[in-house]
Design a protein around this motif. Structure first.
Motif, mmCIF file in Angstrom:
data_model
loop_
_atom_site.group_PDB
_atom_site.id
_atom_site.type_symbol
_atom_site.label_atom_id
_atom_site.label_comp_id
_atom_site.label_asym_id
_atom_site.label_seq_id
_atom_site.Cartn_x
_atom_site.Cartn_y
_atom_site.Cartn_z
ATOM 1 N N PRO A 187 74.626 36.964 -53.796
ATOM 2 C CA PRO A 187 74.586 35.862 -52.926
ATOM 3 C C PRO A 187 73.281 35.251 -53.073
ATOM 4 C CG PRO A 187 75.685 37.737 -51.629
ATOM 5 C CD PRO A 187 75.152 38.178 -52.940
ATOM 6 N N LEU A 190 72.970 33.606 -56.341
ATOM 7 C CA LEU A 190 74.067 32.348 -56.350
ATOM 8 C C LEU A 190 73.494 31.097 -55.632
ATOM 9 C CD1 LEU A 190 76.909 31.208 -57.094
ATOM 10 C CD2 LEU A 190 77.728 32.043 -55.008
ATOM 11 N N GLU A 191 72.606 31.440 -54.643
ATOM 12 C CA GLU A 191 71.958 30.256 -53.840
ATOM 13 C C GLU A 191 71.007 29.610 -54.776
ATOM 14 O OE1 GLU A 191 69.538 30.636 -49.882
ATOM 15 O OE2 GLU A 191 71.287 31.806 -49.675
ATOM 16 N N THR A 230 83.155 28.192 -59.859
ATOM 17 C CA THR A 230 84.417 28.075 -59.031
ATOM 18 C C THR A 230 85.670 28.851 -59.656
ATOM 19 O OG1 THR A 230 85.098 25.804 -60.122
ATOM 20 C CG2 THR A 230 84.066 25.934 -57.817
ATOM 21 N N THR A 235 82.084 34.494 -58.366
ATOM 22 C CA THR A 235 81.210 33.367 -57.687
ATOM 23 C C THR A 235 81.833 32.331 -57.202
ATOM 24 O OG1 THR A 235 81.325 32.498 -60.060
ATOM 25 C CG2 THR A 235 79.490 34.019 -59.664
ATOM 26 N N ASN A 236 83.107 32.194 -56.968
ATOM 27 C CA ASN A 236 83.765 31.109 -56.290
ATOM 28 C C ASN A 236 83.721 30.952 -55.011
ATOM 29 O OD1 ASN A 236 85.583 29.003 -55.813
ATOM 30 N ND2 ASN A 236 87.204 30.120 -55.861
ATOM 31 N N HIS A 237 82.433 31.019 -54.397
ATOM 32 C CA HIS A 237 82.146 31.225 -53.091
ATOM 33 C C HIS A 237 82.314 29.763 -52.454
ATOM 34 C CE1 HIS A 237 79.081 31.625 -49.963
ATOM 35 N NE2 HIS A 237 79.138 32.885 -49.706
ATOM 36 N N SER A 239 80.344 27.862 -50.569
ATOM 37 C CA SER A 239 78.921 26.886 -50.613
ATOM 38 C C SER A 239 79.241 26.286 -52.058
ATOM 39 C CB SER A 239 78.083 27.777 -50.682
ATOM 40 O OG SER A 239 77.873 28.875 -51.693
ATOM 41 N N SER A 295 81.696 30.422 -42.980
ATOM 42 C CA SER A 295 80.327 30.107 -43.581
ATOM 43 C C SER A 295 80.000 28.714 -43.520
ATOM 44 C CB SER A 295 79.873 31.114 -44.621
ATOM 45 O OG SER A 295 80.518 30.541 -45.738
#
Lengths: 418, 115
Positions: A187, A190-191, A230, A235-237, A239, A295
Motif C-alpha cells: 500500500p 502503491l501510494e 488496474t 494493485t487494482n486498488h 484509489s 476507503s
C-alpha cells in the motif's frame, strides 16, 4: 515480391515506436538486470533504427510489434553472448539468461505487463526524488526522449538528463530490484506510484508551455500507465480507479481549454458540447469501481469534483454547494494553500463573494502565486471594488511567465478600467 | 522510359534520433516516398543496405570497405523509371527524406540492352 497495400502506413498506430520502446525496455531490463538499463535502451534504439530502415523501404511487416520483439530479443542474446565471452558474468547465470531469452514467451502480453508493472514500482521507488521518478518513468516506461520530456516540462535537456541519471544511480546504489512489492509494503509503495502518476498528469495538464502536443502526450502516458495497475489484482486498488477517473474527467476538457489562437478558455466559457463524452463516461465507470469499498482517498474527492463539473450542463448550473463541500473534505485530508485557494473560489459561487474574499485573505503562502492574485482580482471585481481588483490582476500578470495566462489576465484587467 | 538507380549516401539519417517518435516519423517519410513511386508506376525495386562491406581488389586481396563510415556510406538504393535525367532528379529533389541529415544521392542511368 510482397506488395504492401497503400494504406499500410496508416495501420501503423500512432506512437507505435514510442510505446513499443517502453515495453521492450521493461522486458529487456527484467531479463538483463537493472544494471544493464542503458544496454536495454541501446538495444531498443538499434531495433528501432533497423525498423526505420527496413520498413521505410516499403516493407512493413504484418505484425510490427512482433517483428520488433524478435529483433530486440536477438540483439539481447548477442549482448549476453558477448558478455559471456568477456567473462563478465558467470557461466551458469548467462546460460540461464539465454535459456529465458530463447523462450518464446519473452514478449507475451502477460510478460510485458509484468515487466512494466515491476518497472513502474522501481521507477517510483521511495529513495528516488519525485522529479527524477517522473522523468525516469517517462523515459523508461513510456519511451519519451530526454528532449521530449524537457519540452513538456519547460526545462532544459540537461536538467532532465541529470534527473534521470540521479534516478538510475539510486537504483544501482540501493540495489533496487525489479519486483512488485508485496504484503504490508505494497500500500505504501502503491501510494507513491499513484502520486507520481498524479504529478505526471498534472504537469502535462497544468503547465502552460507553448508545446501543447507534447504536454497532451504526457497526460496520455500517465493515463496509459494507470491500467498497468488496474489490470493486476494486487494493485487494482480503489484509489487507482479513482485517480484514473480523475484523469479521464480532466482529459475530457483538454481540447476545449484553448482556442485556435492559443488563448486560454476558462471553465465558464468553454463550449461544453466539445467535452469528450467517452472520456467522461469512462471517468464515471472508474469512479464507480473506485468506490466499491469504504476507503476514500484524495483522488476520490478530486475525481468527484471533476465529475461534478463534467456532469454539469453549464457553469451556472454547476452544483457549487457540493463542489464546495468536497473541497472542504479535500482540505481536511490535504491542507495545502492551493486546495484552500480552490475551496475559496468554489465558495464564491456556492456561498458568496464576500465569504470567498474572507477565505482568500486567510491563505498563507501563495503571496507570490499568480493564481492567488487572479482569484483575489476576480472576487474584488465581483464585489465592485475595481481598484483593488486592478492591483491584483496586475500583480498576477507580473507573476506568470506564460503569455497565454498574461493575455487572459490582461482581458480581466481591462474590465477593471471600464 | 529509362531506368535509373538512386544510390543513397550517408545512410538513413543519423545514428541517433532525438526520440522514438522522430524515428517513426522519419520512417513514415521514406515509406510515403516509396508508396508514391509505386502508385505512379515508377518504382522498380530497392533495398536498404547494412553498414560495412568488403572490397575485393584481386583473388588475394580482400579488405573491409569501401566507405564503411560517414557520409560516403551507401545506405541503400532504389531503381526507378523516369523519362530522363531531369525527371529522375526532380523525383529526388522533392521527396528524399535525408537531405536534412546531410544525405546525398547519386543518380546513375541503367544502360538498356535494346537501343
Amino acid at each position: 515480391m510482397q506488395i504492401d497495400p497503400p494504406d499500410k502506413l496508416s495501420h501503423l498506430v500512432d506512437h507505435l515506436f514510442r510505446h513499443e520502446s517502453g515495453k521492450m525496455v521493461s522486458v529487456l531490463t527484467k531479463m538483463l538486470g537493472f544494471k544493464n538499463l542503458d544496454i536495454a535502451h541501446d538495444i531498443v534504439q538499434d531495433t528501432l533504427l533497423k525498423a526505420m530502415s527496413v520498413w521505410g523501404y516499403g516493407k512493413i511487416p504484418d505484425n510490427p510489434p512482433a517483428w520488433l520483439y524478435t529483433v530486440a530479443k536477438n540483439k539481447a542474446i548477442d549482448f549476453l553472448r558477448s558478455q559471456k565471452s568477456r567473462r563478465e558474468v558467470n557461466e551458469s547465470e548467462c546460460e540461464e539468461h539465454l535459456r529465458v531469452s530463447f523462450s518464446e514467451d519473452l514478449f507475451l502480453d502477460s510478460e510485458i505487463q509484468d515487466s512494466q508493472l515491476r518497472m513502474i514500482f522501481a521507477c517510483c521507488h521511495p529513495s528516488i526524488p519525485a522529479d527524477s521518478q517522473i522523468a525516469l518513468s517517462l523515459k523508461t516506461l513510456c519511451g519519451l526522449s530526454v528532449q521530449e520530456i524537457s519540452r513538456a516540462f519547460l526545462t532544459s535537456e540537461d536538467t532532465i538528463a541529470k534527473r534521470i541519471y540521479r534516478a538510475k544511480e539510486k537504483i544501482i546504489q540501493e540495489k533496487i530490484d525489479l519486483e512488485v512489492p508485496s504484503g504490508s509494503i505494497l500500500p505504501v509503495r502503491l501510494e507513491i506510484v499513484l502520486h507520481v502518476l498524479y504529478l505526471m498528469f498534472n504537469e502535462g495538464y497544468n503547465s502552460s508551455g507553448p508545446d501543447e502536443l507534447i504536454r497532451k502526450d504526457v497526460c496520455a502516458e500517465a493515463m496509459r500507465l494507470c491500467p498497468l495497475l488496474t489490470l493486476h489484482p494486487l494493485t487494482n486498488h480503489p484509489s487507482v480507479n479513482a485517480l484514473l477517473a480523475l484523469m479521464c474527467f480532466q482529459a475530457s476538457r483538454f481540447e476545449s481549454r484553448v482556442n485556435e489562437k492559443g488563448n486560454i478558455i476558462t471553465l465558464r466559457h468553454q463550449d461544453r458540447s466539445t467535452w469528450n463524452k467517452s472520456l467522461i463516461h469512462q471517468g464515471n465507470e472508474y469512479l464507480d469501481r473506485g468506490t466499491e469499498n469504504e476507503s476514500i482517498t484524495v483522488y476520490h474527492i478530486e475525481a468527484a469534483i471533476a465529475g461534478l463539473h463534467a456532469a454539469s450542463p453549464s457553469f451556472d448550473l454547476t452544483d457549487w454547494k457540493s463542489v464546495y463541500h468536497l473541497y472542504e473534505a479535500l482540505y481536511a485530508m490535504k491542507p495545502t494553500p492551493i486546495v484552500a485557494l480552490n475551496k475559496a473560489i468554489a465558495s464564491s459561487y456556492a456561498i458568496s463573494c464576500q465569504s470567498a474574499l474572507e477565505l482568500l485573505l486567510q491563505i498563507k503562502g501563495l503571496e507570490n502565486h499568480h493564481l492567488y492574485h487572479a482569484a483575489l482580482g476576480e472576487v474584488h471585481l465581483s464585489l465592485g471594488k475595481k481598484d483593488d481588483a486592478k492591483g491584483h490582476f496586475e500583480r498576477a500578470i507580473n507573476l506568470t511567465s506564460s503569455p497565454m495566462e498574461q493575455s487572459l489576465l490582461t482581458d480581466k484587467l481591462m474590465k477593471c478600467l471600464g | 522510359m529509362e531506368q535509373f538507380m538512386l544510390i543513397f549516401h550517408g545512410g538513413s539519417g543519423p545514428d541517433t534520433f532525438p526520440s522514438a517518435e522522430a524515428m517513426q516519423s522519419h520512417m513514415g517519410k521514406w515509406f510515403a516516398w516509396v508508396e508514391k513511386l509505386k502508385k505512379s508506376g515508377q518504382y522498380v525495386s530497392g533495398e536498404p543496405l547494412l553498414p560495412g562491406g568488403k572490397l575485393v581488389t584481386g583473388p588475394n586481396s580482400v579488405t573491409d570497405g569501401p566507405y564503411t563510415e560517414g557520409k560516403e556510406v551507401v545506405g541503400g538504393y532504389f531503381v526507378i523509371k523516369a523519362k530522363d535525367f531531369d525527371e529522375a532528379v526532380a523525383i529526388t529533389k522533392k521527396d528524399f527524406p535525408d537531405f536534412s541529415f546531410g544525405g546525398t544521392i547519386q543518380i546513375r542511368q541503367v544502360m538498356q540492352t535494346e537501343m
